[in-house]
Every structure is written in C-alpha cells, then in structure tokens.
Design an enzyme around this catalytic site. Structure first.
Site: not given
Ligand code: SAM
Ligand code: MG
Length: 214
Positions: A141, A144, A169, A199
């Site tokens: 996480d 990326k 994630d 989120e």
C-alpha cells in the site's frame, strides 16, 4: 491545531480515543477522515477485507509497505496471533513519528517494527535483520509504481514462499496496472480481485489478493 494532516489525525486520536483500545483508535481515525479531512488510510470498508485476510492467514510474519499514520498497521496488529510480528516500512520520517505515537496510543506497538526508509533499500536487509525464513502475508500500500518492482525484489530476496499471501490496496484507484498484469498472468501466483470502494468516498476501488505458489 496541528500543522500537518497526520498531526491533526494524531491530535484527534489523543483527544477522543481510549488509550490501549485499538478499535477505539481505528474508529477515531475513520470518523476524523470521513467527516473532517480525507486521508489515504485503507479505511473501514476495505479494512474489513484486510481484517478477513489477516484472520484467515493467521500469519507469523507480516510485512507492510507504506505505514502513513499506522491505520492499517493497527488493523493488522490487533488480529495477530501471540508471537507474530508485523514489520512496516515508511520512507517519510514525519509520518513515521506520527505512526509511532498512534500505535502507542492503540497499544499495539509491542508486536510492530516500524522501519524508516525506502522499501527498495530496506527489503534486501530484512532477511538478516529479523533472521527470517519468509513472510506469510504482505500488505502492499505504498506508491503504486513501486508495487511491481518491490514484489520482484521480495521474490529475489527469498522473502516469499509457497503460500505467502500478497494483498495489494488501490489496484483500481489510483490503480497499479503493471502489478495486476503480473500477478494475474504469472504462473507463480493465484490471484483474486475483491471489489470495494476507495477509503471514505463512493469511488470504485478494490484489493488484489495473490497467493505465491513458489
Ligand atoms: N497503509 C496505510 C494505511 O492504510 O493506513 C496507508 C499508506 S499510504 C497510502 C502510502 C505510504 O507509503 C505513504 O506514507 C508514503 O510515504 C509511503 N511510501 C511510498 N513509497 C514508499 C517506499 N518506496 N518505501 C517506503 N514508504 C513508501
Ligand atoms: Mg491504500
């Protein structure tokens, strides 16, 4: 109020969450980030996917790439079996300082080793440093574009073994297409997508669970 978002999250935790109660600290971070300021924690919705994977794997050794304020670190640590350890890597010193205090407030710091540095520099040191055989679970996480090179580095360093679970994630938002293409097409992984939402927002996101086959 604090001069950085992580500081403001920490101050909200110190003001409102029960000391030594990880669930209370997790809820405090979630309510602050849902109602006051968005932050890049895995969050409550994808957090439930993470919880289920931790409970299913019952890991002895966990690696987390990207600590930020320690939100996902708390989620993982509170479900670790006795004797298990969680190594979490964070390259930003300020975030790491905040995370240390949040993990202390939650009372989960005894099973956590927070290392400050970049994943590419730290991963090659882990085997010796912890006298490690392999990680049982890796939560990916951080930035990326590092998902794929760090996964290959974990393979090269002998830190994955047959049965190791990688949970990544944000594979839809912001996305990690080169990583997904790799774990979905390599014969060394069995990979499965868990759809969810980003989120604290109603935006499509998801997590990829990939079992290393050796
Ligand atoms: N896992 C955290 C959670 O859910 O609560 C959120 C982590 S946040 C999305 C990503 C973090 O990774 C940032 O704090 C960033 O500083 C850190 N990071 C990015 N690239 C890194 C790298 N190569 N090595 C170590 N940390 C890195
Ligand atoms: Mg994330």
């Amino acid at each position: 109020s604090g001069k950085s978002r992580p500081m403001r999250i920490l101050q909200y935790v110190q003001r409102t969450a029960v000391q030594g109660d990880a669930n209370s600290v997790i809820s405090a971070v979630d309510s602050y980030c849902a109602n006051v300021e968005w932050a890049m924690n895995v969050g409550d919705m994808k957090g439930e996917i993470l919880d289920a994977v931790v409970l299913d794997v019952r890991p002895r050794w966990v690696l987390e790439l990207g600590t930020y304020c320690g939100y996902s670190t708390m989620r993982i640590a509170r479900f670790l079996p006795p004797g298990a350890r969680l190594v979490t890597l964070e390259m930003n010193h300020h975030y790491a300082q905040v995370a240390k205090q949040i993990l202390g407030h939650a009372g989960v710091d005894a099973q956590v080793d927070l290392l400050v540095g970049t994943s590419s520099a730290l991963i090659p040191q882990l085997k010796k440093k912890f006298d490690l055989d392999k990680f049982d679970l890796v939560f990916i996480d951080h930035w990326k574009t590092s998902y794929l090179p760090d996964t290959k580095l974990l393979e090269e360093c002998g830190l994955l073994a047959s049965g190791t679970v990688l949970l990544a994630d944000n594979v839809t938002c912001p996305g990690a297409p080169d990583y997904l293409q790799y774990v979905r097409n390599s014969p060394r992984y069995k990979s499965l997508y868990f759809p969810s939402q980003l989120e604290y927002l109603q935006v499509e996101d998801g997590m990829e669970k990939s079992i290393f086959l050796g």
